[in-house]
Design an enzyme around this catalytic site. Structure first.
Site, PDB file in Angstrom:
ATOM      1  N   GLU A  63      12.730 -33.647   1.428  1.00  0.00           N
ATOM      2  CA  GLU A  63      13.330 -34.237   0.230  1.00  0.00           C
ATOM      3  C   GLU A  63      13.828 -35.666   0.449  1.00  0.00           C
ATOM      4  O   GLU A  63      14.322 -36.284  -0.482  1.00  0.00           O
ATOM      5  CB  GLU A  63      14.467 -33.346  -0.270  1.00  0.00           C
TER       6      GLU A  63
ATOM      7  N   GLU B  30       0.826  -1.205   0.000  1.00  0.00           N
ATOM      8  CA  GLU B  30       0.000   0.000   0.000  1.00  0.00           C
ATOM      9  C   GLU B  30       0.866   1.263   0.000  1.00  0.00           C
ATOM     10  O   GLU B  30       0.604   2.218  -0.746  1.00  0.00           O
ATOM     11  CB  GLU B  30      -0.916   0.009   1.236  1.00  0.00           C
TER      12      GLU B  30
END
Length: 371
Positions: A300, A66
């Site tokens: 992983e 913003e």
């Protein structure tokens, strides 16, 4: 990219809230890899059907979208009576930066169109309430699903009080991970390997077990990408920290390292490494990382670690690269465990992509209705 989209939109006779919010979404994505634990947010300021400025949250600690957009106006006087489109509810509290709501009210924005409410309890509905109390019209967009996808992990973290957990692995057609015991096997082609590496940039932590660490000796970094200001924390799950003191992860300084071990009888001389002793189950790991503010984890491997997280029911997404090979025999399978306990986690296939001769399948957790 933003300028080209703006040009396309301006060719239309009249734009609507959906068009402007789509532009804000595109702006938000420019912050990928830079906002750390903050969400990616984009904003657009419009007045008399003309786009006056666009902006986004560029990096953690920098101006929110913003404020960035207001700063991009030619003159701050242009904000008087304008409409702001912002992908996430503006904040109303003091944090790393001052509250955006006060600035929005102060410059005379008369209407704010919001993509989604902020799930962070510090912000949730407080920003909307502040704006309305100060006579700013607030409208929620119809693109909530598209907006939520920008910050899927951020939303999940606050709505479920734990990190989003993805299981990523490569396998053969018959579900094998390793062809020869205690030796690394290359399963997929180069492009699939490259794609798997780039996925890491979307996560705040990468986790592997001791077996994978010793066999592969990986760096667990995001290669060929200089735009990652906050690389994922590399988490190593081991029995004794002394057994991995010579691994490249422990000795480089490319990204933070967190060693979760049962025992530690050595001193690791690297300020980039944190060692924590404990009895580390998937539940305990998830709780610990949640307390550290980590919103997403990429698991992983290896096979035993995969199995442990599945057994605990702590898998929200699976990314499986499948190579058109059959290894058969006693090759190491996906999620191998000697435990007798059987679980069933149901997933919904979200995407199937062919990468050279390999397939990449992405599936998200689907809750089974209680009967």
């Amino acid at each position: 990219m933003i300028n080209s989209l703006r040009g396309i939109f301006l060719e239309m006779n009249r734009l609507n809230d959906v068009d402007y919010m789509k532009l804000a979404i595109q702006a938000a994505r420019h912050g990928q890899g830079c906002t750390y634990t903050n969400p990616m947010v984009g904003a657009v300021i419009v007045k008399d059907n003309q786009i006056l400025a666009t902006g986004y949250h560029k990096q953690f600690g920098a101006n929110h979208a913003e404020i960035d957009t207001l700063n991009n106006l030619k003159s701050i006087d242009q904000a008087q009576g304008a409409t702001m489109y912002v992908t996430l509810e503006p904040c109303s509290h003091f944090g790393e930066t001052p509250p955006c709501c006060r600035r929005i009210v102060g410059v005379g924005i008369h209407k704010v169109v919001i993509g989604q409410k902020d799930p962070n309890p510090v912000v949730h509905e407080n920003g909307i309430r502040f704006l309305r109390e100060h006579h700013v019209e607030v409208v929620m967009t119809s693109l909530s699903k598209d907006v939520r996808n920008i910050n899927q992990f951020y939303n999940f973290y606050f709505e479920n009080q734990r990190p989003f957990i993805t299981l990523k692995y490569a396998s053969t057609l018959d579900g094998k991970l390793n062809q020869i015991e205690n030796q690394r096997s290359i399963i997929t082609g180069h492009e699939a390997l490259k794609d798997a590496n780039q996925i890491r940039q979307n996560y705040q932590a990468i986790l592997i077990g001791e077996h994978t660490l010793k066999i592969d000796n990986p760096a667990l970094t995001v290669r060929n990408d200089t735009n990652i200001k906050y690389p994922p924390v590399r988490i190593l799950l081991v029995n004794n920290a002394s057994s991995i003191v010579d691994s490249q992860i422990v000795n480089d300084k490319q990204a933070p390292v967190l060693i979760l071990c049962h025992e530690n009888d050595c001193e690791i001389k690297n300020n980039n490494v944190e060692v924590v002793e404990g009895r580390w189950t998937p539940e305990r790991i998830t709780s610990f990382l949640n307390e550290k503010g980590i919103q997403s984890i990429l698991v992983e491997g290896g096979s035993r670690v995969q199995s442990d997280f599945i057994q605990a029911g702590l898998v929200d997404r699976v990314i499986n690269y499948i190579s058109p090979k059959l290894w058969g025999g006693q090759s190491l399978p996906v999620a191998y465990s000697k435990m007798d306990k059987l679980v069933e986690l149901n997933f919904r296939i979200e995407d199937v992509q062919q990468i050279e001769s390999d397939l990449k399948i992405t599936a998200d957790r689907q809750e089974v209705p209680h009967v």
